[in-house]
Design a protein around this motif. Sequence first.
Motif, mmCIF file in Angstrom:
data_model
loop_
_atom_site.group_PDB
_atom_site.id
_atom_site.type_symbol
_atom_site.label_atom_id
_atom_site.label_comp_id
_atom_site.label_asym_id
_atom_site.label_seq_id
_atom_site.Cartn_x
_atom_site.Cartn_y
_atom_site.Cartn_z
ATOM 1 N N GLY A 729 0.832 -1.213 0.000
ATOM 2 C CA GLY A 729 0.000 0.000 0.000
ATOM 3 C C GLY A 729 0.859 1.252 0.000
ATOM 4 N N GLU A 733 0.929 4.030 -2.980
ATOM 5 C CA GLU A 733 0.645 5.440 -2.716
ATOM 6 C C GLU A 733 1.792 6.317 -3.230
ATOM 7 N N SER A 734 3.015 5.843 -2.983
ATOM 8 C CA SER A 734 4.162 6.653 -3.395
ATOM 9 C C SER A 734 4.285 6.711 -4.923
ATOM 10 N N GLN A 736 1.825 6.388 -7.073
ATOM 11 C CA GLN A 736 0.732 7.232 -7.570
ATOM 12 C C GLN A 736 1.129 8.716 -7.451
ATOM 13 N N LYS A 737 1.690 9.065 -6.298
ATOM 14 C CA LYS A 737 2.118 10.451 -6.071
ATOM 15 C C LYS A 737 3.159 10.868 -7.099
ATOM 16 N N LYS A 854 2.394 5.786 10.105
ATOM 17 C CA LYS A 854 1.210 5.993 9.254
ATOM 18 C C LYS A 854 -0.079 5.644 9.998
ATOM 19 N N SER A 863 2.293 13.106 3.921
ATOM 20 C CA SER A 863 2.638 12.246 2.785
ATOM 21 C C SER A 863 3.727 11.282 3.245
#
Length: 987
Positions: A729, A733-734, A736-737, A854, A863
């Motif tokens: 996950g 997320e990273s 996608q960023k 997190k 972030s």
Amino acid sequence: MTRLIRALSIRSGESRMASLMIGIMLFTAMGAALGGTGIEALFFARFGVEYLPYMFVGLGITSMIMSFGFSAALGSIPRRILYISIPLFIAAILILARLALFTKLSWLYPALWLGKEILNFLIGILVWGIAGVVCDTRQAKRLFPLFNASRILGQVIGGFVTGVLVNTIGIENLLLVWAGTMLLAFLLSRTLLRSQQLPALPTAKSRQKQPTLIHEMQQGYRYVRKSRLMRWISLSAILFSVLYFSISLPFSRAATEQYVTEENLAAFLGLFNGISTAAAFLASLFFANRLFARFGIMFCILVFTIIYLVGFASLALFPIFAIVVSFRFIQMLWLSGIADPAYQAMFNVVPGERRDQVRTFIDGVPEQAGVFIAGAILIIGEQTLAPQQLYVVGLIAAALCTFAIQRARGGYNEALIEALQAGNPHLFYSEEQPFGGFRQDAAAVRAALNGLADPDPIIRRVSAEILGHLSLPEAEAPLLNGLNDLDALVRASCLRALAQTKTTSAIDRIAASVRDPEPDVRFEAVAALSGLAISPSQLEEYLNPMLDDADSRVSTRAASALLKVGCNVARAKSFLRYTAALGELSERENAIIAMGEWGDTEAFVFLVNELKDRQLPVMIRRVILASLTKIDPAKSISYLIEGLGHVDVSVREAAADLLAKIGQPVLESVLTALQKPKQEEGALLALQQLPMPPQKPIEEYARAAVSRAVEYDALMRGVKAEASNEAVGLLLESLQKKSNGYGVRALRAIGLLGDRDSMNLAIEILEMHNSAQRANVIEALESLNSRRRSIIRPLMRLWEEESAPDGKADWGRLIADDDSWIRDCALFAAHKLGEIEMENIATLSLMERILFFKRVPLFANLSPADIKQVAAIAEEVSFSNDDIIVRQGEVGDVMFIIASGEVRVIASKDNKEVELARRKVGDFIGEMALISKEPRSASVAAVGNVHTLCINQKSFESLLRDRPDVSLAVIQVLCERLKEAGLKLHR
Ligand code: CMP
């Protein structure tokens, strides 16, 4: 020629645009003036002056339709089409009209009379619309007055040549000349707009946001109802309309009777309009400001009503041609030259956010109502009254209007005092007027002078500020008095004002203020002394002792003042250097700013050396960059470029701003920085504020960024196809960023080449995750030119749909990524999936910790990369059952986040232990002492084995300072705890 260009405040690089624009203004105004006069003369001579009142009513209706309907309809036509087609359309209409005149149909004349108003309205939209597109806001301020002047010149020339043209080509052919000027305007605007990027239609979002005219008027009405000034002004707006038409009709009639042939009539009207426009323009340039400063703007408006009063009275007594013409001339002169500028300035007392609405209301409702009323009065009057009796009606309207303006004057003075009370000095500030120096209102000056003696210190302070700004000699004595004010801020404001007025007669009294107990006042005293013309030796005498001042702002200011005049240089320099390097944070900041002002190579070298310190606080780094730029812009470029790559966003922003201030010469270096991954973000920030860069490198950059966005998206889809767990996950997320980041940068780059504001808006919406809005934006992006559209097309595909799992994770590629964060995440995820053995234990534990962080609610909004920063500064500490983690009353310099286990928070009250709370995994404790710098408020004991992550005071503080999200979350938790503790202890 160049001298002329300079005198007209045209800068280099603007002369082509400015001369084309001046041409457009000049020709359109000239054509409209001579064409309009021709139509007027035809109407009077062939149709009948007596029908004018009906035309006034018709005019009222048409202007209402135009302002409501037209503006909205025009808003939905693309600009380029609009600006190019309006002049062609007008030219065509005029040619058709000329042909139609051969038929001599009588209805043509009233139709033309109204039609010319519509055409003028369109021309207004056209010319100012084009001017708005080719000038940015700053240019507009400088160049619009010039454009306006050329418009007026056009009107004057148009008026003067009407007579000659009528005699050579005939009155009807004036329409063809007008059409000719519109064709010229078409050619000029096509040339002007050819190279120009025009904003496309407003996007759906901004269109929705635009308030309707009705809504604006309602808002305006609400304000008007509450304001005494505006109530009277609304009434006077009705009366002014009535007055305007009550003289316009007899003037037209008298002229028609006097000049029997239509040629002579047209020539006379042209000449009259030309002369009165020229006279009004000169009056507004040379007399308006003086009259306002001497008598006040409201008085100048009152004079206008008196002109009407005297005019109608004289006409009622002696209705002769000479008096009609002189009255009309003085009325036109005063209206455009003096009363209108005064009227516009009066609106300044309306708060800025309401001003346009109030204007819209008054222009739209009372003024239009006045037009109808005038029409009605004149229609009835024409039929029932003798001309002289109609003048008496005018006289009565003038008397009522004088009364209304007299009452409005009272309201205006009240509004001035309200503005002082509200601490709003801006409306008193005289803005520099085009060609005419400063505009100042006598009533405002009086209000500010009286304000200095007001019992309320805020009013005294604001008044001093205003007087300083206005720099009036008569303010000197009251300001010197203000130096003995009980309120320190008033004393400081008076000093600042005296410095601005350049008072030199009372230096001793100013110098006495350097011994004031308040540092603010001493600071202003030093600043004032250094700004006034005093001999260096005297200045040295005053300022030397100030180097020892307890307040660093005062001492650094004194040092830079001494340096400026070359006194006691060695001591001042070493003082500044010492403070800049070793002072407290704010002292350092002041000293560095002072070094920037003193500015020599020595200071430059010193500051560059300071920059090398990696631990340098962010704030200091920013000030140093600013000071370097001040000392030597050219030499500072390389340091600024380096700043573009700083980890802290505020440093990057500061560097970008400073580069933008230097302007064009930095462009090449910034484009080079754009190629470096570390600096690209900062480089884009700088480019946003710089003039348009060359297309090629930017398009290349955008293409590269798009392909990286696509690449990371593909990598992400591969990872998505794997089993999911927390580590995966984090990697997703990273990725996608990362992909999004490249996409946004590509868009920003493309935006640089066109309309930056719309692109920024589009990006903002894309980042909002609202799919309906996204669709709109994507549609808007379709309007880019085809080459650019094809560059960003792959992004559209990424953003249009949620990316689905696809293929297989390319671990080999991921763990070799050039971004260390992606590498770590990939290694960690692969390790968790059993694909790869992770060897670096330190990284492993860091990644585990990141996963843990997190889950902590406090950091939920950070972030992943930001969490890494936090995780890296935390240390692991363990406790066993009943260990005291913090003890009530002790000094605390660390806080803890509970990683596993449970703790009890206990406070002693009357020698008894009270358990305040239990805290579990994810909670934090010990933060209060760090924030309040007070002893521990309670003890905290472990329940069973407890693992914690511990953050020290310094890291915690910088976390709070850099991450507003975290600060907010901490504040929320603190509030909860305070409430809880209050309840338990008072039970
Ligand atoms: P500090 O004052 O530094 O040390 C004791 C800690 O106990 C304190 O910070 C908080 O973290 C925690 N604490 C104090 N009062 C409460 C409360 N009412 N509820 C939860 N925690 C508390």
